[in-house]
Scaffold this motif. Structure first.
Motif: not given
Length: 243
Positions: A216-232, A161-163, A121-128
């Motif tokens: 799942y969450l850490s991949n999104i964080v890394l994707e944001i950093i990747k995109r913003k590093y190339q173009d703010a 949920k909090d994370f 479940l930690f590798s999937k989108r949060f589903n209550a």
């Protein structure tokens, strides 16, 4: 005279046919013992091969029983924490096929499968709903002695949920910054904007440093950093929609 000659020719033909038949019979009689010897030799070879196959089957069966017993002993002697640390969903499914319905290990294998189901479940989108369902299953997993890794897994499920919610807030802040500030590439203003973005993400990463336990969450964080590093100015609204 003519009749005598015809009769003679007929008799000669008859004797020739009889002679050929006798020769063939003699030839067949001579070949018969050889064919019989060949059949006996083939039967002997078949018998020897059958004996070898039987011996190999017995050996394989003994090794298979030994392997099954080793699997059973492994799950009977290891603590639940050790099993969680050394197993995964694939190995547990494999060992279940080997152990069959052995009462000594079937319950342990079922409990491990529930734990690995929770980890997925930690590798999937949060589903209550999914989290609530697996939490109910985990309530029935009560190994003795108490398993620290199991308790940690329960805590991670509870905290997901909090994370997830806090990362939503962080991404929303980045999106708001994008709406308020669009800067030219390579400029000092863009570098300043990149710092602001990293500050927003860094604040989340500092306060929720265990976010790495949620792929799942850490991949999104890394994707944001990747995109913003190339173009703010790179858009990240689609990533918010994935949370």
């Amino acid at each position: 005279m003519k009749k005598i000659m015809v009769l003679s020719l007929i008799l000669c033909a008859v004797f020739t046919v009889l002679a050929q038949g006798a020769g063939a019979a003699a030839k067949d009689a001579k070949a018969a013992p050889q064919d019989k010897d060949a059949q006996i030799q083939q039967l002997t070879r078949d018998k020897e091969q059958l004996t070898k196959d039987k011996e190999q089957l017995t050996k394989d069966n003994t090794q298979y029983k030994t392997q099954i017993q080793e699997v059973i002993d492994y799950y009977k002697t290891k603590s639940f924490d050790e099993l969680l640390g050394s197993s995964n969903k694939i190995t547990v499914q494999r060992d279940r096929r080997l152990a069959g319905n052995n009462a000594d290990v079937s319950a342990v294998l079922s409990n491990l499968e529930v734990c690995f189901e929770a980890e997925e479940l930690f590798s999937k989108r949060f589903n209550a709903t999914e989290i609530s369902a697996v939490q109910e299953k985990l309530k029935r997993v009560q190994p003795k002695p108490r398993a620290a890794m199991l308790e940690s897994l329960k805590s991670k499920l509870k905290d997901y949920k909090d994370f997830n919610d806090e990362l939503k807030k962080a991404v929303a802040k980045v999106i708001d910054l994008d709406k308020r500030s669009s800067v030219a590439g390579g400029s000092s203003a863009q570098r300043e904007k990149s710092k602001d973005i990293l500050f927003i993400l860094g604040d989340y990463m500092y306060n929720y440093y265990d976010y790495v336990n949620y792929p799942y969450l850490s991949n999104i964080v890394l994707e944001i950093i990747k995109r913003k590093y190339q173009d703010a100015n790179a858009p990240v609204a689609d990533l918010l929609e994935k949370l």
